[in-house]
Scaffold this motif. Structure first.
Motif, short mmCIF file in Angstrom:
data_model
loop_
_atom_site.label_atom_id
_atom_site.label_comp_id
_atom_site.label_asym_id
_atom_site.label_seq_id
_atom_site.Cartn_x
_atom_site.Cartn_y
_atom_site.Cartn_z
N CYS A 138 19.96 23.14 38.93
CA CYS A 138 19.44 22.01 38.16
C CYS A 138 18.97 20.90 39.09
CB CYS A 138 20.50 21.49 37.20
SG CYS A 138 19.93 20.18 36.09
N ALA A 139 19.76 20.62 40.12
CA ALA A 139 19.38 19.57 41.07
C ALA A 139 18.10 19.94 41.81
CB ALA A 139 20.53 19.35 42.07
N THR A 140 17.93 21.22 42.09
CA THR A 140 16.73 21.68 42.76
C THR A 140 15.50 21.49 41.89
OG1 THR A 140 18.00 23.35 43.96
CG2 THR A 140 15.61 23.67 43.86
N VAL A 141 15.63 21.81 40.61
CA VAL A 141 14.50 21.68 39.68
C VAL A 141 14.07 20.22 39.58
CG1 VAL A 141 13.79 21.90 37.27
CG2 VAL A 141 15.08 23.73 38.37
N LYS A 142 15.02 19.30 39.56
CA LYS A 142 14.69 17.88 39.39
C LYS A 142 13.91 17.34 40.59
CE LYS A 142 18.88 16.45 38.45
NZ LYS A 142 19.96 15.47 38.11
N LYS A 143 13.90 18.07 41.69
CA LYS A 143 13.16 17.65 42.87
C LYS A 143 11.84 18.41 43.03
CE LYS A 143 17.45 16.62 45.36
NZ LYS A 143 18.30 16.97 46.55
N THR A 144 11.57 19.31 42.08
CA THR A 144 10.41 20.18 42.17
C THR A 144 9.31 19.73 41.21
OG1 THR A 144 11.87 22.04 42.70
CG2 THR A 144 9.61 22.57 42.03
N PRO A 145 8.06 19.55 41.70
CA PRO A 145 6.95 19.20 40.81
C PRO A 145 6.73 20.31 39.79
CG PRO A 145 6.36 18.81 43.11
CD PRO A 145 7.66 19.58 43.12
N PRO A 146 6.32 20.02 38.56
CA PRO A 146 6.01 18.67 38.03
C PRO A 146 7.21 18.00 37.37
CG PRO A 146 5.40 20.30 36.42
CD PRO A 146 5.98 21.07 37.59
N TYR A 147 8.42 18.51 37.61
CA TYR A 147 9.61 17.99 36.92
C TYR A 147 10.28 16.84 37.67
CZ TYR A 147 8.93 22.39 34.49
OH TYR A 147 8.38 23.42 33.78
N ASP A 148 9.70 16.45 38.79
CA ASP A 148 10.31 15.39 39.60
C ASP A 148 9.83 14.00 39.22
OD1 ASP A 148 7.76 15.98 40.49
OD2 ASP A 148 8.21 15.50 42.59
N LYS A 149 8.85 13.91 38.30
CA LYS A 149 8.33 12.61 37.90
C LYS A 149 8.13 12.57 36.39
CE LYS A 149 5.78 11.91 42.24
NZ LYS A 149 4.45 11.68 42.84
N GLY A 150 8.16 11.35 35.84
CA GLY A 150 7.88 11.18 34.42
C GLY A 150 8.95 11.77 33.53
N THR A 151 8.54 12.12 32.30
CA THR A 151 9.49 12.61 31.30
C THR A 151 9.32 14.10 31.02
OG1 THR A 151 7.96 12.09 29.47
CG2 THR A 151 9.49 10.35 30.16
N ARG A 152 8.58 14.80 31.86
CA ARG A 152 8.30 16.20 31.58
C ARG A 152 9.58 17.03 31.46
NH1 ARG A 152 3.55 18.61 32.04
NH2 ARG A 152 2.80 17.00 33.44
#
Length: 214
Positions: A138-152
């Motif tokens: 989960c922590a890895t995904v939160k640092k991976t585009p496009p999930y690292d910015k905005g509300t996606r």
């Protein structure tokens, strides 16, 4: 499968048949949760001969129509799995209970992009997905585009929760479903299916309380 037929628990999740009433239920559940992300879907009785066979321009589809041993008109379309006479869709004898959903415009008219789910299933009988074995996934995904910015990522979690609720096939009545949901929300940290999503930093309090209220 008939609309009231229960899922066979001996089958893998990718072996279950999709049902038209699930599409309708998804639309209404989406509205109840306040997500407003599922296209409108309604139930209809369709004459498979008059409204499909006689008007289709798809020759391959038209060739799949046949009469069953009891006189019902059936067809099965073209796809990689479950598209055969053994898995045909049949009228009674021509009337078929189905769902009609509002579709997105053709991509040539409304350009858009799509991303594969980071928490997609492995669709394997023996191999687990990476998120099922990596505690830090989960922590890895939160640092991976496009999930690292905005509300996606938060928007994606909304759909994951809805998908989980739609997949609760081990309960039989609405009352049992509510009890099951309440238990899952209380014990969310111990649920393998919801482990990545029911985290305080990913599920706002307002949405959590809305789920409990429902």
């Amino acid at each position: 499968q008939e609309r009231d037929e229960e899922t066979n628990y001996n089958l893998y999740y990718f072996s279950d048949f999709e049902r038209h009433n699930a599409e309708i239920a998804a639309f209404h559940l989406d509205r109840i949760l306040g997500y407003r992300r599922i296209p409108p879907a309604v139930g209809r009785l369709v004459d498979v001969v008059k409204e499909i066979k006689d008007v289709t321009t798809d020759r391959k589809l038209a060739k799949t129509f046949f009469n069953s041993p009891v006189g019902n008109v059936c067809f099965f379309g073209q796809c990689s799995y479950y598209c055969s006479t053994e898995h045909a869709v049949c009228g009674n004898p021509r009337d078929l209970e189905a769902s009609l959903a509002l579709m997105l415009p053709d991509i040539s008219l409304a350009k858009r992009r799509s991303w594969r789910s980071p928490w997609r299933r492995s669709y394997s009988r023996s191999k687990l997905a990476k998120w099922e074995t990596d505690p830090d996934y989960c922590a890895t995904v939160k640092k991976t585009p496009p999930y690292d910015k905005g509300t996606r990522l938060l928007d994606f979690i909304d759909l994951v929760i809805l998908d989980f609720l739609m997949s609760m096939s081990i309960v039989y009545t609405l009352q049992d479903r509510v009890k099951r949901l309440s238990a899952e929300l209380t014990e969310c940290y111990h649920s393998n299916a919801l482990l990545p999503w029911f985290r305080p930093q990913l599920l706002p309090e307002q949405k959590f309380q809305r789920l409990r209220q429902c």
